[in-house]
Design a protein around this motif. Structure first.
Motif, short mmCIF file in Angstrom:
data_model
loop_
_atom_site.label_atom_id
_atom_site.label_comp_id
_atom_site.label_asym_id
_atom_site.label_seq_id
_atom_site.Cartn_x
_atom_site.Cartn_y
_atom_site.Cartn_z
N CYS A 190 0.85 -1.20 0.00
CA CYS A 190 0.00 0.00 0.00
C CYS A 190 0.89 1.25 0.00
CB CYS A 190 -0.91 -0.01 1.22
SG CYS A 190 -2.02 1.40 1.33
N GLU A 191 0.68 2.13 -0.98
CA GLU A 191 1.57 3.28 -1.15
C GLU A 191 0.84 4.62 -1.20
OE1 GLU A 191 3.64 2.38 -4.73
OE2 GLU A 191 5.02 0.96 -3.76
N SER A 192 -0.46 4.61 -1.02
CA SER A 192 -1.19 5.87 -1.11
C SER A 192 -2.38 5.89 -0.17
CB SER A 192 -1.67 6.11 -2.55
OG SER A 192 -2.71 5.19 -2.88
N HIS A 193 -2.84 7.10 0.12
CA HIS A 193 -4.03 7.26 0.95
C HIS A 193 -5.26 6.63 0.28
CE1 HIS A 193 -3.14 9.50 4.59
NE2 HIS A 193 -2.26 10.21 3.92
N ASP A 194 -5.35 6.77 -1.03
CA ASP A 194 -6.50 6.22 -1.75
C ASP A 194 -6.58 4.71 -1.56
OD1 ASP A 194 -7.30 8.68 -2.64
OD2 ASP A 194 -6.31 8.52 -4.59
N LEU A 206 -5.22 3.02 0.91
CA LEU A 206 -5.48 2.76 2.32
C LEU A 206 -6.95 2.97 2.66
CD1 LEU A 206 -3.92 1.90 4.88
CD2 LEU A 206 -3.73 4.33 5.45
N ASP A 207 -7.57 3.96 2.02
CA ASP A 207 -9.00 4.22 2.26
C ASP A 207 -9.83 2.98 1.96
OD1 ASP A 207 -8.44 6.80 3.01
OD2 ASP A 207 -9.02 7.70 1.08
N ALA A 254 -8.48 7.88 11.07
CA ALA A 254 -7.83 8.73 10.08
C ALA A 254 -7.79 10.18 10.51
CB ALA A 254 -8.54 8.59 8.73
N HIS A 275 -1.99 9.48 10.62
CA HIS A 275 -1.50 9.78 9.28
C HIS A 275 -1.21 8.47 8.57
CE1 HIS A 275 2.59 8.92 10.78
NE2 HIS A 275 2.21 9.60 11.85
N PHE A 276 -0.87 8.58 7.29
CA PHE A 276 -0.76 7.40 6.43
C PHE A 276 0.15 6.32 6.99
CE2 PHE A 276 1.68 5.20 3.11
CZ PHE A 276 0.67 4.48 2.51
N ARG A 300 -1.12 2.62 8.28
CA ARG A 300 -0.70 1.40 7.61
C ARG A 300 -0.05 0.43 8.61
NH1 ARG A 300 3.74 2.01 3.04
NH2 ARG A 300 4.90 2.55 4.90
#
Length: 228
Positions: free
Chosen positions: A71-75, A77-78, A152, A156-157, A161
């Protein structure tokens, strides 16, 4: 036939993709594997069922770690956070209950047997059923989504994670607790000892870890600039 479908799936579908896409494909693979277990259940092959369930639960945990680490992005992770939480809290719990029931069946004397209705119930759990997946037309948000939205707002990201990783890799959390305790001792936060951190939430441990990590890195950068 189900086994052949599973082999075909592994060869043709498990191609490189984003973390969210990989999660969806893995869910399909888990469902196929569960169907294979169910065929053994119908045949009353309890030893095979038990072995397959152990393998499936271990595979889900290993796959979850792989997906989270990708997983590399907030999208991403959402999508992943509530999805993986649901699998952890519901689907793995169902498989564990099934496993316990099967192990109990194995402990019965040979002359004992379960009604066919019980056997059918044990193999009826479905990863893709309406009971384990929320309908897209359901206006009420699933509880896992609400939990994620709450977390959230406070995190933070990177921390979020890692909070997912804690669920499947408790040793990582213990490493974070040790690091926090070590850094807290250096900076004078006397209450952040390991025994207290063990009682803290994953949110607290994740956030504290990155607080001290960023602080430590900033200190190193300052010292490096001063030295030059």
């Amino acid at each position: 036939m189900v086994y052949l479908l599973f082999e075909c799936f592994c060869q043709k579908w498990m191609l490189p993709t984003c973390a969210a896409g990989q999660q969806r494909r893995l869910e399909c693979a888990w469902a196929i594997e569960q169907a294979i277990v169910a065929t053994y259940q119908v045949q009353n092959e309890v030893s095979a069922v038990s072995d397959r369930l152990i393998l499936l639960q271990n595979k889900i945990c290993e796959d979850a770690l792989t997906v989270i680490n990708r997983c590399e992005s907030h999208d991403e992770l959402d999508f992943l956070f509530p999805e993986i939480i649901r699998f952890k809290n519901h689907d793995l719990a169902v498989l564990d209950s099934w496993q316990n029931h099967v192990d109990w069946m194995r402990s019965l004397p040979p002359e004992a047997s379960l009604p066919s209705s019980d056997l059918k119930l044990l193999s009826s759990a479905d990863f893709n059923s309406s009971e384990t997946h929320y309908s897209t037309i359901n206006l009420a948000e699933p509880p896992e989504q609400l939990v994620y939205e709450s977390l959230a707002e406070k995190s933070h990201f990177a921390s979020l994670r890692d909070q997912l990783l804690f669920l499947f890799e408790p040793e990582l959390r213990r490493e974070y607790e040790f690091y926090i305790s070590e850094q807290a001792g250096i900076t004078g936060y006397k209450t952040l000892v390991t025994s207290n951190l063990q009682q803290a939430s994953d949110l607290t441990v994740g956030n504290l870890y990155y607080y001290f990590k960023n602080r430590d890195e900033s200190k190193d950068e300052t010292e490096l600039v001063s030295a030059n």
